[in-house]
Motif scaffolding. Structure first.
Motif, short mmCIF file in Angstrom:
data_model
loop_
_atom_site.label_atom_id
_atom_site.label_comp_id
_atom_site.label_asym_id
_atom_site.label_seq_id
_atom_site.Cartn_x
_atom_site.Cartn_y
_atom_site.Cartn_z
N ILE A 67 0.85 -1.20 0.00
CA ILE A 67 0.00 0.00 0.00
C ILE A 67 0.88 1.25 0.00
N ARG A 68 1.95 1.18 0.77
CA ARG A 68 2.81 2.36 0.89
C ARG A 68 3.62 2.62 -0.37
N HIS A 69 4.18 1.56 -0.94
CA HIS A 69 5.16 1.78 -2.00
C HIS A 69 4.62 1.68 -3.42
N ARG A 70 3.54 0.95 -3.63
CA ARG A 70 3.01 0.89 -4.99
C ARG A 70 2.28 2.18 -5.32
N SER A 71 2.36 2.60 -6.55
CA SER A 71 1.57 3.77 -6.96
C SER A 71 0.10 3.38 -6.93
N LEU A 72 -0.77 4.35 -6.89
CA LEU A 72 -2.20 4.06 -6.89
C LEU A 72 -2.57 3.23 -8.11
N LYS A 73 -1.93 3.54 -9.23
CA LYS A 73 -2.20 2.81 -10.47
C LYS A 73 -1.84 1.33 -10.32
N VAL A 74 -0.65 1.08 -9.82
CA VAL A 74 -0.20 -0.32 -9.67
C VAL A 74 -1.04 -1.04 -8.62
N LEU A 75 -1.31 -0.33 -7.52
CA LEU A 75 -2.09 -0.93 -6.43
C LEU A 75 -3.52 -1.27 -6.89
N SER A 76 -4.01 -0.51 -7.85
CA SER A 76 -5.39 -0.68 -8.32
C SER A 76 -5.53 -1.77 -9.38
N GLU A 77 -4.38 -2.23 -9.88
CA GLU A 77 -4.38 -3.17 -11.00
C GLU A 77 -4.62 -4.59 -10.53
N GLU B 43 10.90 -4.62 1.22
CA GLU B 43 11.04 -3.18 1.43
C GLU B 43 12.26 -2.64 0.69
N GLU B 44 13.36 -3.39 0.74
CA GLU B 44 14.58 -2.93 0.05
C GLU B 44 14.38 -2.90 -1.46
N CYS B 45 13.60 -3.83 -1.98
CA CYS B 45 13.31 -3.81 -3.43
C CYS B 45 12.49 -2.58 -3.78
N TYR B 46 11.50 -2.26 -2.94
CA TYR B 46 10.72 -1.04 -3.18
C TYR B 46 11.63 0.19 -3.09
#
Lengths: 407, 407
Positions: A67-77, B43-46
């Motif tokens: 949730i923290r690191h993915r962009s909204l676009k990626v998280l929504s896919e 986390e490190e990959c992100y």
């Protein structure tokens, strides 16, 4: 926990929970907390005749990171292979077992809006597929202890002792701590069926909830609906228990018919975040105002998930003598807490609560008043002084609950 | 293990192992043994810029159950969503990190034939997809301790102490126990590159292995091939380290050119089963006879996996002063044991070891003598008295190894 006791519980979930049919597939969703139990459960599903058992492990800490690191676009896919997995299940209609064990507050502090938006986007794709599966496959939600969850409930115990204590509470609540849990569930289902018979004989048109905390809510029911409890049948005629434990008699209310205010009597863990001391006001069936001492943003996002998320999808009556209520434990987990108190749910209703639901189209079902939504979230309203009165079709007023228990 | 040390190791795998590029996806495969480390690695990959990190958990005990209870037909099936996941990866070319930690003997006693047949069937579908990805994505195999593995190595320690001891051995072997593992790997790669330069300058035509255990084997090399070591480049030009640790200088031998017999100097864990005290006889490049005190059936199935499984795909030279050899530990795990001893591999060769491999078609590469197979299995042949002599293109005979170490 003793291995023999765990084994009996695993067998209960495989045989009475989802009731695996010979040659059927089984998908198990589990956190990483109890791998040994997951292995037992897998073996019991195979022994019950499963052709293929698939375990999907999940981990709340990883979910937080995503949730923290993915962009909204990626998280929504929904990726192509995730979509394919849903299609596979819609085609194969496997049993699905959801083992819950996560920290009720595991996702505290995440970006609530981002999470909600991504779920909305994914559900747009998943929901139509999942809808085709409704009432056509066996599923079961059950619990195993996770360390973080156990420590929340029993903060003064060591992690090991807290986990053991939670195992005991889960198994007792699930009526799985005795010599023969399968026989216990047969007896339990029989008792629940009698309760439903009584309720369905009343011809209830409306339930009126009042309590000293300010709750004063009227909820309308449909003429064609029935109260259900415990085991259910799939369209193919397979009997299964979707919730273990299950102490409630529930039905699906009439959309648009809810007036007044209701105060929650327990915290609610939704999307890995706790909502505490909250109230919901309904006008014309719709939740028009929510207030919460903690998690108000989460609650607001929840009822805005889609158009149906602000309407009721369930009313449930829970007897006072349930083993869960008797444990005196606040589980911070809906599967357990909902079986210790009368509750309502926001979101999707149960078409299965309509008599002969198979005869109607989706449109007709909606017209009759069954709500639809991507969410279905229970919240507890039962207090020790809750009164529930039924207004029946013949004009009678029948007390259902008095001082929090059956009248 | 100290969290700061684990964190450095996670960063090493993300940045030097697969060298995540900004916006790239990462797929991590891990057993359930070290969830905390898997979370750090994610986390490190992100942090390194990954757009999406996906963790696929696996569990050997579940694998055992699947092999036992699924029919051969079901076990051999690649489901539609598994196939889609391979296609997704062929399309996206994500980094792949394989964390190994399983018991080297986890699948002991399973139906070897059934397992082999199911793998052959699935690989028939997977291999063509995977082939399209070759040299086009970064991948890295690395280890974390599993309890069962640790107890096998250190049976007299408690599970906790054994796991800690294995953490230490893994990090030392991986050159990840110092202040700055990333700098240590830069220096290490430089030293390995020099070793390759020397070997490639010799123009080796054939390697001749002899040892007092009876080993007497001649392996032919291709003119167009080079020794490689440590880091590599993808076709897109991204530098990464496919094995952590890696102490070997390796190349791909000439298919059809292996004569004699070779005795393994260490046990081999293949498909979760141990093969011990074994020998392989080669005639015209093909393994024509295998003998093993333990696991002979597993070994026989292995070289029969497909036509190329009985031919060599790798020769590797490992210096005597590697930290892994110095540890004196027999790891029962190829990733480590192969970096403590000279070894060979049966199965698929490395097209990347051909100078300018991009210029050739698959057919040309096969004609030049690079073996192809669904398997690639290293086995260790280095002993303290191993002699390796190089016969060069100019007719010189150059001693490479004497008494087990560089001549």
């Amino acid at each position: 926990m003793k291995k023999t006791t765990m084994r009996k519980y695993a067998r209960l979930l495989a045989r009475k929970g989802v009731n695996v049919q010979k040659g059927q597939e089984v998908f198990i969703t589990a956190e990483l907390d109890q791998p040994e139990f997951v292995r037992m459960l897998t073996e019991e599903c195979y022994r019950a005749g499963a052709a293929r058992v698939v375990v999907d492990w999940s981990d709340s800490t990883l979910t937080r990171l995503h949730i923290r690191h993915r962009s909204l676009k990626v998280l929504s896919e929904l990726t192509s292979y995730e979509l394919e997995k849903w299609k596979y299940q819609a085609d194969k209609l496997p049993c699905r077992i959801y083992l819950v064990s996560e920290d009720p507050d595991a996702l505290a502090g995440v970006d609530v809006r981002k999470l909600a938006q991504s779920q909305q986007a994914k559900m747009k794709v998943i929901k139509p597929i999942r809808d085709t599966m409704e009432n056509r496959y066996q599923w079961c939600i059950a619990a195993v202890p996770g360390e973080a969850w156990a420590k929340k409930l029993f903060p003064n115990l060591t992690r090991r002792a807290a986990t053991e204590r939670l195992w005991e509470a889960i198994l007792r609540g699930a009526r799985a701590d005795g010599e023969d849990p399968m026989a216990a569930w047969d007896a339990h289902n029989e008792a629940l069926a009698k309760r439903c018979e009584y309720l369905n004989g009343l011809g209830i048109r409306e339930l009126h909830y009042t309590a000293s905390n300010g709750t004063d809510l009227r909820v309308g029911l449909m003429e064609g609906s029935v109260f259900m409890a415990g085991g259910e049948y799939t369209e193919q005629g397979v009997y299964y228990n979707p919730n273990i434990p299950s102490e409630e008699a529930f039905t699906t209310p009439k959309r648009g018919c809810a007036e007044g205010i209701v105060y929650a009597s327990m915290p609610l863990s939704y999307n890995g975040q706790l909502i505490e001391n909250f109230s919901v006001r309904f006008e014309g069936g719709r939740a028009t105002e929510v207030k919460a001492e903690k998690g108000e943003e989460v609650l607001s996002e929840m009822i805005a998930m889609d158009e149906g998320a602000a309407y009721l999808g369930e009313v449930a009556l829970v007897p006072y003598d349930s083993p869960i209520r008797e444990s005196g434990i606040l589980f911070y987990n809906t599967l357990f807490d909902e079986n210790a108190a009368c509750h309502l749910a926001l979101g999707r209703g149960f078409t299965g609560c309509l008599r002969d639901y198979g005869k109607y189209t989706q449109e007709q079902i909606a017209e009759m008043g069954v709500n639809d939504s991507i969410i279905h979230v229970d919240f507890m309203i039962g207090t020790s002084d809750l009164t529930v009165t039924a207004l029946c079709q013949d004009g009678r007023e029948v007390p259902i609950f008095k001082n929090g228990t059956w009248a």
